[in-house]
Motif scaffolding. Structure first.
Motif, mmCIF file in Angstrom:
data_model
loop_
_atom_site.group_PDB
_atom_site.id
_atom_site.type_symbol
_atom_site.label_atom_id
_atom_site.label_comp_id
_atom_site.label_asym_id
_atom_site.label_seq_id
_atom_site.Cartn_x
_atom_site.Cartn_y
_atom_site.Cartn_z
ATOM 1 N N SER A 146 -1.410 -20.430 28.665
ATOM 2 C CA SER A 146 -2.323 -19.724 27.784
ATOM 3 C C SER A 146 -1.581 -18.626 27.026
ATOM 4 O O SER A 146 -0.373 -18.710 26.800
ATOM 5 C CB SER A 146 -3.497 -19.164 28.603
ATOM 6 O OG SER A 146 -4.496 -18.652 27.769
ATOM 7 N N ALA A 150 -5.830 -15.384 23.769
ATOM 8 C CA ALA A 150 -7.120 -15.872 24.263
ATOM 9 C C ALA A 150 -8.164 -14.766 24.323
ATOM 10 O O ALA A 150 -9.369 -15.036 24.248
ATOM 11 C CB ALA A 150 -6.947 -16.500 25.639
ATOM 12 N N LYS A 164 -6.731 -20.761 22.202
ATOM 13 C CA LYS A 164 -6.343 -20.279 23.530
ATOM 14 C C LYS A 164 -7.555 -19.799 24.328
ATOM 15 O O LYS A 164 -7.599 -19.953 25.559
ATOM 16 C CB LYS A 164 -5.301 -19.160 23.403
ATOM 17 C CG LYS A 164 -3.936 -19.649 22.948
ATOM 18 C CD LYS A 164 -3.352 -20.682 23.905
ATOM 19 C CE LYS A 164 -1.966 -21.125 23.487
ATOM 20 N NZ LYS A 164 -1.370 -22.120 24.417
ATOM 21 N N MET A 167 -8.952 -22.902 25.664
ATOM 22 C CA MET A 167 -8.145 -23.358 26.791
ATOM 23 C C MET A 167 -8.601 -22.705 28.087
ATOM 24 O O MET A 167 -8.776 -23.385 29.113
ATOM 25 C CB MET A 167 -6.659 -23.051 26.545
ATOM 26 C CG MET A 167 -5.781 -23.269 27.764
ATOM 27 S SD MET A 167 -4.047 -22.806 27.517
ATOM 28 C CE MET A 167 -3.417 -24.296 26.737
ATOM 29 N N ASN A 168 -8.787 -21.405 28.071
ATOM 30 C CA ASN A 168 -9.215 -20.716 29.289
ATOM 31 C C ASN A 168 -10.566 -21.214 29.767
ATOM 32 O O ASN A 168 -10.812 -21.350 30.969
ATOM 33 C CB ASN A 168 -9.270 -19.208 29.036
ATOM 34 C CG ASN A 168 -7.892 -18.577 28.926
ATOM 35 O OD1 ASN A 168 -6.878 -19.265 28.979
ATOM 36 N ND2 ASN A 168 -7.857 -17.278 28.757
ATOM 37 N N CYS A 171 -10.093 -24.562 31.426
ATOM 38 C CA CYS A 171 -9.490 -24.387 32.749
ATOM 39 C C CYS A 171 -10.542 -23.991 33.778
ATOM 40 O O CYS A 171 -10.598 -24.552 34.878
ATOM 41 C CB CYS A 171 -8.383 -23.338 32.667
ATOM 42 S SG CYS A 171 -7.526 -23.027 34.233
ATOM 43 N N ALA A 185 -4.684 -20.732 34.408
ATOM 44 C CA ALA A 185 -4.377 -20.418 33.019
ATOM 45 C C ALA A 185 -3.440 -19.217 33.036
ATOM 46 O O ALA A 185 -3.844 -18.114 33.411
ATOM 47 C CB ALA A 185 -5.649 -20.108 32.236
ATOM 48 N N ARG A 187 -0.886 -16.469 31.431
ATOM 49 C CA ARG A 187 -0.481 -15.705 30.253
ATOM 50 C C ARG A 187 1.006 -15.389 30.390
ATOM 51 O O ARG A 187 1.397 -14.585 31.243
ATOM 52 C CB ARG A 187 -1.299 -14.419 30.182
ATOM 53 C CG ARG A 187 -0.982 -13.497 29.020
ATOM 54 C CD ARG A 187 -1.883 -12.272 29.080
ATOM 55 N NE ARG A 187 -1.683 -11.380 27.953
ATOM 56 C CZ ARG A 187 -2.474 -10.340 27.681
ATOM 57 N NH1 ARG A 187 -3.502 -10.065 28.478
ATOM 58 N NH2 ARG A 187 -2.237 -9.573 26.635
ATOM 59 N N PHE A 260 -7.590 -16.793 34.630
ATOM 60 C CA PHE A 260 -6.617 -16.405 33.611
ATOM 61 C C PHE A 260 -5.802 -15.263 34.192
ATOM 62 O O PHE A 260 -6.343 -14.199 34.523
ATOM 63 C CB PHE A 260 -7.365 -15.968 32.355
ATOM 64 C CG PHE A 260 -6.508 -15.474 31.230
ATOM 65 C CD1 PHE A 260 -5.376 -16.158 30.831
ATOM 66 C CD2 PHE A 260 -6.862 -14.321 30.531
ATOM 67 C CE1 PHE A 260 -4.598 -15.710 29.771
ATOM 68 C CE2 PHE A 260 -6.110 -13.855 29.475
ATOM 69 C CZ PHE A 260 -4.965 -14.550 29.087
#
Length: 275
Positions: A146, A150, A164, A167-168, A171, A185, A187, A260
């Motif tokens: 990620s 995000a 992004k 994406m989180n 996930c 996820a 970072r 995340f």
């Protein structure tokens, strides 16, 4: 392609491995002294570095050239892994692009293309791999690469920020839907990759002066992260991340909730050991 080789070693499918952070992760997985990891990469282009890895690790690495947003290409890549190693244990979803543009100049075509590469590809890759990940022992693992984007609002990054964030969300949802999987996820921080070169060359026209200056200073002061630093966390999570551990501040496993998490978070200390 060689005949099927039953394997007790972890098998990882990695997208976006032709350069930058993805290439670093591929190297870390293959050079890991404590575990003989098998890797199949999926990328649109086959770089000379990937070809060299195939020469260096002929029994443990396959570079598949394909489109990550294509259902058929993902299915082919997964089947190559099954044919060669008879299993698939983990995904590292790293493929992505960032075409910088302010919203007033962002065309529908450009936005749709970035959504396809950065977001649709996540679903196509996961769907192709899911039947095998659910059979993995002790459990399958999915690591989403990620970004701070995000949760950010950097000017000129609308499409990247949005993909992004999506994406989180994917996930978290995957972790909730599939109790057999550990989902993360990650970072990775501000990594010294081609994206930073792109920001320095194009960012001045679309980013706010203060945001642009921040990235310029990180480069000038040598503070961009080497890819292998967050790369080691991503690789370790793919090899040995679990649903229950590490535990976040809420008392739940990060992999259980699809959390995340920063690559250098205290919860991931045990995954930052060097390869």
């Amino acid at each position: 392609m060689s005949a099927s080789i039953p394997s007790a070693n972890p098998v990882v499918l990695l997208t976006g491995a032709s350069r930058g952070l993805g290439l670093s992760v591929a190297n870390l997985l293959l050079s890991n002294p404590s575990s003989s990891v098998n890797v199949i990469s999926v990328s649109r282009s086959k770089s000379s570095q990937l070809s060299q890895l195939e020469e260096d690790y002929p029994d443990r690495f396959v570079a598949f050239q394909g489109d990550v947003s294509s259902e058929s290409d993902n299915a082919k890549a997964v089947q190559l892994a099954i044919q060669k190693w008879s299993r698939l244990d983990a995904l590292i979803l790293n493929a992505g692009i960032a075409n910088l543009s302010k919203i007033q100049d962002l065309t529908a075509e450009s936005f749709a293309h970035q959504l396809s590469v950065n977001t649709v590809s996540l679903i196509t890759t996961v769907r192709a791999a899911l039947p095998y990940l659910k059979k993995a022992e002790p459990q399958g693992r999915v690591v989403f690469v990620s970004s701070g984007a995000a949760v950010g609002a950097t000017a000129g990054w609308c499409a990247y920020n949005a993909t992004k964030a999506a994406m989180n969300s994917i996930c978290r949802t995957l972790a909730n839907e599939e109790p057999e999987l550990a989902c993360f996820a990650v970072r990775p921080g501000v990594v010294d990759t081609d994206m930073q070169t792109q920001i320095r060359s194009q960012g001045t026209s679309v980013m706010s002066p203060s945001e642009f200056e921040r990235f310029i200073k990180l480069h000038e002061e040598g503070k961009l992260l080497k890819p292998e630093l967050p790369g080691s966390v991503i690789a370790n999570l793919a090899i040995r991340g679990s649903r229950k551990d590490p535990v976040g501040s809420d008392g739940k496993g990060i992999g259980e909730v699809g959390g995340f998490v920063n690559w250098d978070a205290a919860e991931l200390k045990g995954f930052r050991d060097s390869f």
